[in-house]
Design a protein around this motif. Structure first.
Motif, PDB file in Angstrom:
ATOM      1  N   GLU A   1      95.904  41.056 132.422  1.00 11.78           N
ATOM      2  CA  GLU A   1      95.271  42.182 132.359  1.00 11.78           C
ATOM      3  C   GLU A   1      93.848  41.926 131.908  1.00 11.78           C
ATOM      4  O   GLU A   1      93.157  42.689 131.827  1.00 11.78           O
ATOM      5  N   GLU A   2      93.617  40.763 131.483  1.00  9.88           N
ATOM      6  CA  GLU A   2      92.459  40.245 130.940  1.00  9.88           C
ATOM      7  C   GLU A   2      91.986  38.730 131.520  1.00  9.88           C
ATOM      8  O   GLU A   2      91.810  37.964 130.968  1.00  9.88           O
ATOM      9  N   PRO A   3      92.088  38.957 132.947  1.00 12.83           N
ATOM     10  CA  PRO A   3      92.162  37.655 133.828  1.00 12.83           C
ATOM     11  C   PRO A   3      91.047  36.847 133.683  1.00 12.83           C
ATOM     12  O   PRO A   3      91.206  35.590 133.960  1.00 12.83           O
ATOM     13  N   ASN A   4      89.811  37.151 133.205  1.00 13.43           N
ATOM     14  CA  ASN A   4      88.635  36.460 133.434  1.00 13.43           C
ATOM     15  C   ASN A   4      88.346  35.328 132.215  1.00 13.43           C
ATOM     16  O   ASN A   4      87.657  34.799 131.923  1.00 13.43           O
ATOM     17  N   THR A   5      89.308  35.567 131.399  1.00 14.52           N
ATOM     18  CA  THR A   5      89.202  34.698 130.107  1.00 14.52           C
ATOM     19  C   THR A   5      90.435  33.827 129.852  1.00 14.52           C
ATOM     20  O   THR A   5      91.646  34.222 130.516  1.00 14.52           O
ATOM     21  N   LEU A   6      90.246  32.893 129.171  1.00 16.78           N
ATOM     22  CA  LEU A   6      91.659  31.946 128.631  1.00 16.78           C
ATOM     23  C   LEU A   6      91.405  31.445 127.280  1.00 16.78           C
ATOM     24  O   LEU A   6      90.359  31.083 127.075  1.00 16.78           O
ATOM     25  N   LYS A   7      92.567  31.565 126.745  1.00 11.68           N
ATOM     26  CA  LYS A   7      92.546  31.347 125.254  1.00 11.68           C
ATOM     27  C   LYS A   7      93.245  29.903 125.192  1.00 11.68           C
ATOM     28  O   LYS A   7      94.326  29.595 125.494  1.00 11.68           O
ATOM     29  N   VAL A   8      92.326  28.985 124.714  1.00 13.65           N
ATOM     30  CA  VAL A   8      92.866  27.721 124.461  1.00 13.65           C
ATOM     31  C   VAL A   8      92.709  27.153 122.792  1.00 13.65           C
ATOM     32  O   VAL A   8      91.517  27.280 122.223  1.00 13.65           O
ATOM     33  N   THR A   9      93.824  26.661 122.465  1.00 17.51           N
ATOM     34  CA  THR A   9      93.670  26.165 120.812  1.00 17.51           C
ATOM     35  C   THR A   9      94.093  24.821 120.679  1.00 17.51           C
ATOM     36  O   THR A   9      95.129  24.552 120.637  1.00 17.51           O
ATOM     37  N   PRO A  10      93.082  23.823 120.751  1.00 15.02           N
ATOM     38  CA  PRO A  10      93.617  22.611 120.378  1.00 15.02           C
ATOM     39  C   PRO A  10      93.789  22.501 118.984  1.00 15.02           C
ATOM     40  O   PRO A  10      93.215  23.228 117.925  1.00 15.02           O
ATOM     41  N   LYS A  11      94.905  21.723 118.630  1.00 21.18           N
ATOM     42  CA  LYS A  11      95.362  21.999 117.105  1.00 21.18           C
ATOM     43  C   LYS A  11      94.266  21.352 116.241  1.00 21.18           C
ATOM     44  O   LYS A  11      93.615  20.785 116.500  1.00 21.18           O
ATOM     45  N   GLY A  12      94.306  22.200 115.108  1.00 23.95           N
ATOM     46  CA  GLY A  12      92.963  21.855 113.971  1.00 23.95           C
ATOM     47  C   GLY A  12      91.779  22.453 114.437  1.00 23.95           C
ATOM     48  O   GLY A  12      90.952  22.248 113.524  1.00 23.95           O
ATOM     49  N   GLU A  13      91.612  22.904 115.643  1.00 21.35           N
ATOM     50  CA  GLU A  13      90.414  23.433 115.740  1.00 21.35           C
ATOM     51  C   GLU A  13      90.510  25.025 115.880  1.00 21.35           C
ATOM     52  O   GLU A  13      91.522  25.609 116.060  1.00 21.35           O
ATOM     53  N   PRO A  14      89.278  25.702 116.044  1.00 24.22           N
ATOM     54  CA  PRO A  14      89.253  27.022 116.063  1.00 24.22           C
ATOM     55  C   PRO A  14      89.909  27.464 117.561  1.00 24.22           C
ATOM     56  O   PRO A  14      89.908  26.771 118.488  1.00 24.22           O
ATOM     57  N   ILE A  15      90.468  28.770 117.645  1.00 28.08           N
ATOM     58  CA  ILE A  15      90.682  29.320 118.983  1.00 28.08           C
ATOM     59  C   ILE A  15      89.546  29.323 119.901  1.00 28.08           C
ATOM     60  O   ILE A  15      88.490  29.827 119.611  1.00 28.08           O
ATOM     61  N   LYS A  16      89.811  29.077 121.039  1.00 23.76           N
ATOM     62  CA  LYS A  16      88.536  29.012 122.207  1.00 23.76           C
ATOM     63  C   LYS A  16      88.814  29.967 123.058  1.00 23.76           C
ATOM     64  O   LYS A  16      89.904  29.868 123.682  1.00 23.76           O
ATOM     65  N   ILE A  17      87.835  30.869 123.497  1.00 23.96           N
ATOM     66  CA  ILE A  17      87.880  31.842 124.308  1.00 23.96           C
ATOM     67  C   ILE A  17      87.009  31.348 125.630  1.00 23.96           C
ATOM     68  O   ILE A  17      85.855  31.578 125.552  1.00 23.96           O
ATOM     69  N   TYR A  18      87.574  30.877 126.698  1.00 14.76           N
ATOM     70  CA  TYR A  18      86.662  30.665 127.783  1.00 14.76           C
ATOM     71  C   TYR A  18      86.590  31.836 128.938  1.00 14.76           C
ATOM     72  O   TYR A  18      87.645  32.433 128.968  1.00 14.76           O
ATOM     73  N   ASN A  19      85.408  31.826 129.557  1.00 11.05           N
ATOM     74  CA  ASN A  19      85.236  33.070 130.376  1.00 11.05           C
ATOM     75  C   ASN A  19      85.135  32.454 131.556  1.00 11.05           C
ATOM     76  O   ASN A  19      84.024  31.559 131.714  1.00 11.05           O
ATOM     77  N   ARG A  20      85.251  32.832 132.833  1.00  9.81           N
ATOM     78  CA  ARG A  20      85.292  32.640 134.061  1.00  9.81           C
ATOM     79  C   ARG A  20      83.904  32.604 134.546  1.00  9.81           C
ATOM     80  O   ARG A  20      82.882  33.432 133.929  1.00  9.81           O
ATOM     81  N   ALA A  21      83.408  31.391 135.178  1.00 12.08           N
ATOM     82  CA  ALA A  21      82.048  31.509 135.734  1.00 12.08           C
ATOM     83  C   ALA A  21      81.146  30.925 134.495  1.00 12.08           C
ATOM     84  O   ALA A  21      79.875  31.260 135.134  1.00 12.08           O
ATOM     85  N   THR A  22      81.249  30.718 133.614  1.00 13.43           N
ATOM     86  CA  THR A  22      80.515  30.376 132.467  1.00 13.43           C
ATOM     87  C   THR A  22      80.508  29.006 132.561  1.00 13.43           C
ATOM     88  O   THR A  22      81.265  27.882 133.300  1.00 13.43           O
ATOM     89  N   GLY A  23      79.252  28.158 132.086  1.00 10.82           N
ATOM     90  CA  GLY A  23      79.099  26.786 132.272  1.00 10.82           C
ATOM     91  C   GLY A  23      80.078  25.810 131.615  1.00 10.82           C
ATOM     92  O   GLY A  23      79.970  24.469 131.842  1.00 10.82           O
ATOM     93  N   CYS A  24      80.808  26.443 130.684  1.00 13.17           N
ATOM     94  CA  CYS A  24      82.075  25.252 130.172  1.00 13.17           C
ATOM     95  C   CYS A  24      83.212  25.462 131.125  1.00 13.17           C
ATOM     96  O   CYS A  24      84.254  24.720 130.708  1.00 13.17           O
ATOM     97  N   ILE A  25      83.277  25.896 132.288  1.00 13.58           N
ATOM     98  CA  ILE A  25      84.458  25.864 132.993  1.00 13.58           C
ATOM     99  C   ILE A  25      84.222  24.762 133.990  1.00 13.58           C
ATOM    100  O   ILE A  25      83.439  24.257 134.228  1.00 13.58           O
ATOM    101  N   THR A  26      85.342  23.899 134.277  1.00 18.91           N
ATOM    102  CA  THR A  26      85.153  22.675 135.165  1.00 18.91           C
ATOM    103  C   THR A  26      86.159  22.724 136.477  1.00 18.91           C
ATOM    104  O   THR A  26      87.277  23.716 136.336  1.00 18.91           O
ATOM    105  N   GLY A  27      86.345  21.887 137.095  1.00 21.54           N
ATOM    106  CA  GLY A  27      87.349  21.866 138.177  1.00 21.54           C
ATOM    107  C   GLY A  27      87.210  22.731 139.341  1.00 21.54           C
ATOM    108  O   GLY A  27      86.051  23.474 139.684  1.00 21.54           O
ATOM    109  N   ARG A  28      88.258  22.827 139.767  1.00 21.44           N
ATOM    110  CA  ARG A  28      88.699  23.873 141.098  1.00 21.44           C
ATOM    111  C   ARG A  28      88.214  25.182 140.673  1.00 21.44           C
ATOM    112  O   ARG A  28      87.831  25.949 141.348  1.00 21.44           O
ATOM    113  N   ALA A  29      88.455  25.602 139.607  1.00 20.00           N
ATOM    114  CA  ALA A  29      88.122  27.136 138.930  1.00 20.00           C
ATOM    115  C   ALA A  29      86.589  27.482 139.324  1.00 20.00           C
ATOM    116  O   ALA A  29      86.045  28.517 139.468  1.00 20.00           O
TER     117      ALA A  29
END
Lengths: 381, 381, 381, 381
Positions: free
Chosen positions: D280-308
């Motif tokens: 229901e909030e498909p344009n974001t992805l929540k990623v938490t590498p252990k020991g780091e802050p929770i990261k919210i990636y947004n679609r079509a921003t500069g920090c996205i890589t690969g096929r997306a």
């Protein structure tokens, strides 16, 4: 009512973002076919684009004036033209199509000066044409629902407005020391193409439009401060606003606020409750009648009423986004075009009309003037 | 360093909200014992309160002046006094305790006029006393962490500030047609007790304090608009702000925004990133370095650094709230009181000092003056 | 009703997390004074702790049995003892205090075996003592409000339960290849001290407790799968659950789920609506009556009813956290202790009683047994 | 690569939800024209629909078998057929088109039995045809990004999975006492049309598909419990799952969970971090590498890589929704169809293929079987 009509496009060549969005928006409801176009001043690109969209060879025009004239002569002429060119060209192009009797759907801002805007409004009226303007956000069902709730008195009288439109796509230009205006921002920060304002003209104007749409209030006067950070045009603006009912509020728009991508947020506070809509989560609406819990309404669920009910393409919980909002605007516009063509006099205009376009130009100009006068109060004409 | 000291309280009688909060805050770290007090001007309530908190009979005072004088004479005198009375009494009470050489922790706003504030500041300096002011929010670990990140340059230079403090507890007074000032709001909307401002003096001042604390910036000048909606003092205020580094921002505070309970939200935008802190979710901090994903930091997790690490009472994920923020302020204040008493000259003052109190009074007065002049720019003295 | 009573503590020496939390919780309401203790088996630490908390020298005991016996003899004996030692000691310590006629507030899990749990329950009943167990979460006002709404039928009959308790504090032990059990996790992953379960015994048991509290349902049988990832005890567990009304659900608990700190989330679905409570945002409750918008209730606002209204320490929007939940439990326990001491027979026990403690031990044992049998159904005894 | 091709449709007549979505999805990228169809078994509706979509009269077929045969004979035959009929018809229709050598894009679930699924897979392989299946969610850019991060080892080895798909659209059928199966749910709760499962076959299968897609893991065995609440087929299901790498998890799906509309939520926990995606909030992805802050990636921003990066239609912050995900699947499918037609042997199949379809049927059948055996472990064939 559901018959398909024909449209042409000016602008929207290869690489142009907004033209593609308009085509996608129209395609979703399959109510109009693209049959003519003047997509680019570069003839190769123009043809490439025309072929891609299967526009007949003789209706790929190298010049918008010729397009207006030639289309006007045809029996199967376009029912409307979508104008998706940079800001500085809107006025001339609109004029050409109006003079040739063709309905218009033009991107915002409508034009550069209030005089031009009023002239276009008068011309369109004289020629009895329909004129839509690309203020997309009222096309979202939950914005319609917000408007309906406010009209019904759900939040009482509006007493405070807090609205913003924050992006971050120009932050590199102000942080890397180069200030190379054209690098990222292209024509948007070039006054010759963009007019006297970048940020307010591009996105601030949507705040005024969406707030006015939801509340029915008009901005009476504003104080605005522009921040340029070495650029030619502003990339950040904050404003105090007074509405025609006497209430106040703040508007903020920016293209340099990290972590905000297309952050239009509108919060309307009334003496009986509050409403909040967030464009990045457009399928919900937050409503808080005073003394009650905060209520989150979801698009296409059973508790939605009114016009918003008619504008769903997919069920609740399946996100609809920006393109669907534009689709709703276009479909309403196409309905009006057909109704009018059929001689139906009481057609509905549920899209942003030229009045919204004129209002936007007035707002932008008041913002520019206020900033130039150390944020003096400037009344909207 | 961890020895317990003694304190007294003025105000905080039965039913007083903020006095109870101060006592809870001090109790959490068990670093000071309440041994004296003048809790209420009503003698019955005063005694009742003193007995409840096990204050010795001879140290329950019916008058704050006598309390200041008597305590000053004792060998086991209080190490500091907590002043939690209504705004209009702060000045006189502070003065009495300063004159008797007793350290002070006083609720905000410090007093009514800039002159009074400067006088208290000078007096406290002259008597070489510690003086804490009840600006609670810098006591939150994540606000400390925000300050540290900004100091380290994590978001670059500050270019825009958007901060607000929205509540709704007075909305009934403006919506039910009665406008009976004293009904809900008590003394807060009574100018005789509250001074020339209600909303800005009560909560708007926290915006200025928290923003200045986080960023190190000072407000240079403001334009403000107050809305009273028939009340004697404002319940809603919007401001344009200019900081001493030349950047701009908006501050909004309100007690009539439905669905907002204690909504202090501070967003600081820099040319290299942004930081956002929301008081209703105080255990997290949102940080977005430009070009990177939005990062949500959680209190007491391994990725927090600096002073914030020292201020946790319970592990991450177990919410700490407002009272803990006040505890942190008090414990820092108590540490300073002990260090100073022990002759340690380089003690740290990690709480809001009288400088913050003076700054707050200046801000409130500039807001009042600007509103009175149709939102003219008013510089902070 | 508001008089202060006396308590002692077993455990809670320097560095012990949970003992400090119990003291903070009791301090907030200032209803009981710590006057006796056996804080650590290390005599230096025991004394250090006793002095810090101003416990009289003769009531700092080196042995809990002596403490129980000596206190029992005093006229001014403790009204209750708080037991905050590791799991493996609860049974013996509780027994000693029960035998000496002292009311108990003991951390969870109550003990290791169902037999021990039932024995303690019987003994406490025989001696007519009050016995609180440290299941903290029902102490949150919004959990009380959830219980009330469910009792009132707001969500109809419960048809599905989805609850989880996710943490990440042990992830380093399973990801760095060392699997050094004692490094981070201390006694929790040591079967000798923790019993047959780590994760379920530590946090999974809170799921069972909170769900049962909210809904009034009892877990009938479970299927559980433990994951140890090379550790001696499980750090991750997933379960299918059947309740006594025939409905089903899933419980998940983990100490190795990155990005989750103390993530107790309880979602109760009924045939007329749903309720969701999230411990990391404990001041709100999400309620969705079917066909209506999602409603977000905030603690201490005008739309809250019932017992939750009585348990606020600070106004709405000012976050209260975990310690306040424990305060509420202790204050209710202290009220009951006083009422009982005063011969009031119809006192209320609004805290987790020994029945909840017994239920928790049954649940933990069923989970261990089911996991050992390839997730076979195991009925709770 | 960007040339347009031709497609036909079976199903999708007036009022059919999913057929319209497929047409919208294809229209967005304008890569295929609808030129043939058998839209409804009702001839009037069939014609009405064909006319609306400007399908030539002779290619509006009253029977899918005739359509397959006739199209196969044409020089300008359809390049693929989209099958959007109810579940019980998929097998026969797919078979008819495969036998006539036409590429297929069929809605899920692929068919009723594992035998049918394997037969279709073998037939399609034998005829060397492309076969897409309507598992839409892998088409979302942020799901692609999640897959890429997991492949890169961003979260280490997967150790736990928690996924759910909750809706509420059937709650009225179980709460109003009527249990009139066909009222709201139409054919979905009718075993004759829907097969042996309603909820798992309709939405639970998406959980298996999305989790497998993101992680590359296969479900090895499951324990499942179905709840029917008086209906013929289940409307709620909870499962314990074991994957082929030995890790465990829970899957929950429901059509009776109030306040959830299309709540597909996938949380993948690894020993080095975690990933969460919420439909229901498909344009974001929540990623938490252990020991780091929770990261919210947004679609079509500069920090996205690969096929997306290749799958964006509009800029970041402008929400794209479900239809765009389907567009991405179709465009990838169309690219493959063209590449294959052009003799390009190393074409990419970045859409859900028939292998995913077969896997889905196996999963659904294991769920049905496990439920029938009191939630015994059932291995996927």
């Amino acid at each position: 009512m559901n018959r398909r009509i024909r449209y042409g496009m000016v602008g929207g060549g290869p690489g142009a973002f907004i033209g593609a969005v308009h085509r996608m928006a129209i395609n979703l409801d399959e109510r109009a076919d693209l049959v003519a176009g003047c997509f680019s001043s570069n003839e190769d690109k123009n043809l490439q684009c025309g072929h891609k969209y299967q526009v007949p060879e003789d209706r790929i025009y190298s010049n918008y004036k010729i397009m207006a004239q030639e289309e006007a002569k045809r029996d199967d002429k376009i029912d409307f033209v979508a104008i998706v060119t940079p800001n500085n060209t809107h006025y001339e192009i609109c004029k050409a199509f109006i003079e040739n009797g063709i309905n218009i759907f033009c991107e915002k801002p409508l034009c550069f000066t209030v005089e031009q805007a009023l002239e276009l409004e008068a011309l369109a009226k004289e020629k009895d044409l329909l004129f839509g303007v690309g203020y997309t956000y009222p096309g979202y069902p939950m914005v319609k629902f917000a408007k309906e709730l406010i009209e019904k008195g759900e939040i009482g009288d509006v007493i405070n407005v807090n609205a913003e439109y924050l992006q971050d796509w120009l932050i590199d230009e102000i942080s890397d020391g180069s200030n190379d205006t054209v690098k990222l921002s292209g024509w948007r920060t070039n006054p010759a193409i963009s007019g006297g304002s970048n940020c307010v003209g591009d996105i601030g104007t949507h705040i005024e439009n969406t707030v006015s749409y939801m509340t029915g209030l008009k901005v009476k006067r504003i104080r605005s401060i522009f921040d340029r950070f070495g650029m030619e045009l502003e990339v950040n603006a904050n404003m105090l606003v007074e509405f025609d009912n006497g209430c106040h509020g703040v508007f903020s728009c920016s293209q340099v606020c990290a972590g905000h991508y297309n952050g239009l947020v509108v919060r309307i506070f009334g003496n009986k409750g509050a409403i909040e809509w967030v464009q990045e989560e457009p399928n919900t609406l937050k409503v808080t009648p005073k003394g009650e819990p905060i209520k989150i309404y979801n698009r296409a669920t059973g508790c939605i009423t009114g016009r918003a009910v008619e504008l769903n393409h997919i069920p609740s919980g399946h996100p609809e986004g920006l393109v669907f909002a534009m689709t709703n605007n276009y479909t309403s516009f196409i309905d009006a075009v057909i109704a009018k063509a059929d001689g139906n006099k009481d057609y509905v205009t549920d899209y942003s009309t030229i009045e919204a376009g004129v209002s936007g130009v007035k707002f932008i100009h008041a913002a520019i003037e206020s900033d130039a006068k150390d944020s003096a109060w400037v009344e909207l004409p």
